[in-house]
Design a protein around this motif. Structure first.
Motif, PDB file in Angstrom:
ATOM      1  N   LEU A 148       0.827  -1.203   0.000  1.00 37.26           N
ATOM      2  CA  LEU A 148       0.000   0.000   0.000  1.00 37.26           C
ATOM      3  C   LEU A 148       0.864   1.257   0.000  1.00 37.26           C
ATOM      4  O   LEU A 148       0.516   2.259  -0.634  1.00 37.26           O
ATOM      5  CB  LEU A 148      -0.933  -0.019   1.203  1.00 37.26           C
ATOM      6  N   GLY A 149       1.988   1.229   0.692  1.00 41.72           N
ATOM      7  CA  GLY A 149       2.900   2.368   0.665  1.00 41.72           C
ATOM      8  C   GLY A 149       3.468   2.604  -0.719  1.00 41.72           C
ATOM      9  O   GLY A 149       3.572   3.751  -1.171  1.00 41.72           O
ATOM     10  N   GLU A 150       3.817   1.530  -1.428  1.00 44.69           N
ATOM     11  CA  GLU A 150       4.365   1.663  -2.772  1.00 44.69           C
ATOM     12  C   GLU A 150       3.344   2.275  -3.733  1.00 44.69           C
ATOM     13  O   GLU A 150       3.676   3.136  -4.550  1.00 44.69           O
ATOM     14  CB  GLU A 150       4.828   0.305  -3.291  1.00 44.69           C
ATOM     15  N   ILE A 151       2.099   1.824  -3.656  1.00 48.13           N
ATOM     16  CA  ILE A 151       1.064   2.360  -4.548  1.00 48.13           C
ATOM     17  C   ILE A 151       0.822   3.839  -4.250  1.00 48.13           C
ATOM     18  O   ILE A 151       0.703   4.661  -5.169  1.00 48.13           O
ATOM     19  CB  ILE A 151      -0.238   1.544  -4.395  1.00 48.13           C
ATOM     20  N   THR A 152       0.769   4.197  -2.974  1.00 45.19           N
ATOM     21  CA  THR A 152       0.554   5.593  -2.591  1.00 45.19           C
ATOM     22  C   THR A 152       1.668   6.482  -3.121  1.00 45.19           C
ATOM     23  O   THR A 152       1.419   7.540  -3.718  1.00 45.19           O
ATOM     24  CB  THR A 152       0.486   5.718  -1.059  1.00 45.19           C
ATOM     25  N   TRP A 244      -9.629   1.342   9.607  1.00 47.73           N
ATOM     26  CA  TRP A 244      -9.526   2.263   8.474  1.00 47.73           C
ATOM     27  C   TRP A 244      -8.227   3.065   8.581  1.00 47.73           C
ATOM     28  O   TRP A 244      -8.016   3.779   9.539  1.00 47.73           O
ATOM     29  CB  TRP A 244     -10.724   3.201   8.433  1.00 47.73           C
ATOM     30  N   VAL A 245      -7.374   2.924   7.565  1.00 46.39           N
ATOM     31  CA  VAL A 245      -6.055   3.556   7.542  1.00 46.39           C
ATOM     32  C   VAL A 245      -6.020   4.597   6.432  1.00 46.39           C
ATOM     33  O   VAL A 245      -6.527   4.366   5.322  1.00 46.39           O
ATOM     34  CB  VAL A 245      -4.949   2.509   7.330  1.00 46.39           C
ATOM     35  N   GLU A 246      -5.410   5.761   6.717  1.00 50.58           N
ATOM     36  CA  GLU A 246      -5.382   6.892   5.793  1.00 50.58           C
ATOM     37  C   GLU A 246      -4.193   6.803   4.823  1.00 50.58           C
ATOM     38  O   GLU A 246      -3.066   6.547   5.248  1.00 50.58           O
ATOM     39  CB  GLU A 246      -5.269   8.212   6.581  1.00 50.58           C
ATOM     40  N   TYR A 247      -4.471   7.065   3.532  1.00 51.97           N
ATOM     41  CA  TYR A 247      -3.436   7.140   2.509  1.00 51.97           C
ATOM     42  C   TYR A 247      -3.703   8.363   1.637  1.00 51.97           C
ATOM     43  O   TYR A 247      -4.812   8.520   1.119  1.00 51.97           O
ATOM     44  CB  TYR A 247      -3.428   5.877   1.639  1.00 51.97           C
ATOM     45  N   ASP A 248      -2.688   9.206   1.492  1.00 51.82           N
ATOM     46  CA  ASP A 248      -2.812  10.435   0.702  1.00 51.82           C
ATOM     47  C   ASP A 248      -1.970  10.297  -0.561  1.00 51.82           C
ATOM     48  O   ASP A 248      -0.769  10.595  -0.554  1.00 51.82           O
ATOM     49  CB  ASP A 248      -2.342  11.632   1.528  1.00 51.82           C
ATOM     50  N   PRO A 249      -2.557   9.858  -1.678  1.00 54.12           N
ATOM     51  CA  PRO A 249      -1.768   9.649  -2.895  1.00 54.12           C
ATOM     52  C   PRO A 249      -1.274  10.940  -3.527  1.00 54.12           C
ATOM     53  O   PRO A 249      -0.312  10.919  -4.298  1.00 54.12           O
ATOM     54  CB  PRO A 249      -2.742   8.910  -3.817  1.00 54.12           C
ATOM     55  N   GLY A 252       1.849  11.227  -1.402  1.00 51.94           N
ATOM     56  CA  GLY A 252       2.581  10.011  -1.110  1.00 51.94           C
ATOM     57  C   GLY A 252       2.721   9.731   0.361  1.00 51.94           C
ATOM     58  O   GLY A 252       3.701   9.113   0.791  1.00 51.94           O
ATOM     59  N   LEU A 253       1.741  10.154   1.166  1.00 55.05           N
ATOM     60  CA  LEU A 253       1.819  10.026   2.619  1.00 55.05           C
ATOM     61  C   LEU A 253       0.951   8.879   3.125  1.00 55.05           C
ATOM     62  O   LEU A 253      -0.179   8.687   2.665  1.00 55.05           O
ATOM     63  CB  LEU A 253       1.368  11.320   3.290  1.00 55.05           C
ATOM     64  N   VAL A 254       1.498   8.138   4.064  1.00 56.62           N
ATOM     65  CA  VAL A 254       0.775   7.067   4.732  1.00 56.62           C
ATOM     66  C   VAL A 254       0.534   7.499   6.174  1.00 56.62           C
ATOM     67  O   VAL A 254       1.441   7.997   6.842  1.00 56.62           O
ATOM     68  CB  VAL A 254       1.570   5.755   4.691  1.00 56.62           C
ATOM     69  N   GLY A 255      -0.691   7.298   6.656  1.00 62.03           N
ATOM     70  CA  GLY A 255      -1.039   7.738   8.005  1.00 62.03           C
ATOM     71  C   GLY A 255      -1.680   9.109   7.968  1.00 62.03           C
ATOM     72  O   GLY A 255      -1.514   9.873   7.018  1.00 62.03           O
TER      73      GLY A 255
END
Length: 300
Positions: A148-152, A244-249, A252-255
């Motif tokens: 998920l981090g890589e996709i973001t 539910w976990v936040e991803y900001d594409p 590129g931020l996780v959390g």
């Protein structure tokens, strides 16, 4: 914990005074363990009748009907919050969900079903192909957090960001073809890509705190974030054990350390911050200005 203040002003301008119909506002966050609302103020000019409700997702919605004709309509929202969002890039997942692919528990699957389904046409399977490239050459199961981090980060790296005030959100295939989009467009692209992988996702509308734009933090060296100064949009993914976990594409931020969640929805069209109607000639509408300022008070 951060103490933050959000000032959100939207102004509509018209050639001549017009009368206004119902306006739907999604400005007020919900209290939770990671976000605590301490004060709120809403000013509308001209004066409006306002009532509050919870929508199908339990988002807090204000329904406002301005009472007088005017050539200008202004909404000013100020909220003070205590923010406990996490900046962690990894989350404690249930053992069976630590690697992808995984299945959602039987007791949760019925509630997540619509959030795992694709919502937009992809006749040439472009979204599928783009999403599945992150699984290539792995030689086995993939670490869920890393995937998920890589996709973001890939969306933030490979797609251009544009501030676009046009109504609506681009179809994901169009965003993929153009290689650019607003925060709403990029969030929807990521949602459909993750749904292609069978993951439950939902759209989030809210605000972005950018320390680089905060007068109280000007002495710190911060990389400016994209999407600050206006409403922002990102993605939540449901992960067993973490929720539910936040991803900001866009960034590129996780959390959710800098993300102020206001509304969540299955689709972007269900989480528009402000929409309404007016009665007048079609060319009466001139323009709209949106300004968002997120600043810190004290931090512990």
């Amino acid at each position: 914990m951060k103490r933050l203040r959000v000032r959100h002003t939207t102004t509509y301008r018209y050639k001549r005074p017009v009368t206004f119909g119902e306006h739907r506002l999604m400005f007020r966050p919900r209290d939770s363990h990671d976000l605590r609302l301490t004060a709120t103020k809403l000013r509308i000019s001209p004066k409006a009748d306002v009532r509050w409700l919870h929508d199908v997702f339990s988002n807090s919605i204000a329904i406002a009907i301005p009472q007088e004709p005017s050539d200008t309509l202004t909404f000013e929202s100020t909220i003070d919050i205590e923010h406990y969002g996490s900046d962690s890039a990894t989350f404690p997942l249930a053992p069976h969900a630590r690697t992808y692919p995984f299945s959602y528990p039987a007791e949760e699957s019925p509630d997540l079903q619509r959030l795992t389904e694709r919502h937009y046409p992809d006749p040439e399977h472009k979204i599928d192909t783009w999403a599945k490239r992150f699984l290539e050459d792995r030689g086995g199961p993939v670490d869920t957090n890393l995937l998920l981090g890589e996709i973001t980060r890939a969306i933030a790296r490979d797609f251009g960001y544009e501030r676009r005030h046009a109504i609506g959100t681009r179809p994901p295939v169009e965003t993929l073809d153009l290689g650019t989009g607003s925060c709403r467009d990029l969030a929807l692209l990521m949602m459909e890509a993750l749904r292609a992988l069978g993951l439950a996702t939902r759209f989030v509308s809210g605000y972005l705190y950018d320390p680089a734009r905060d007068p109280a933090r000007q002495d710190t060296e911060q990389h400016a974030l994209s999407g600050a100064g206006a409403t922002h949009a990102w993605v939540q993914v449901y992960l067993p054990g973490a929720g539910w976990v936040e991803y900001d594409p866009t960034n590129g931020l996780v959390g959710g350390g800098n993300l102020i969640r206001v509304g969540v929805a299955r689709d972007p069209n269900q989480a528009i911050p402000l929409k309404g109607t007016f009665t007048g000639y079609p060319d009466d509408y001139l323009d709209m200005d949106v300004a968002v300022e997120v600043t810190s008070a004290t931090e512990e």
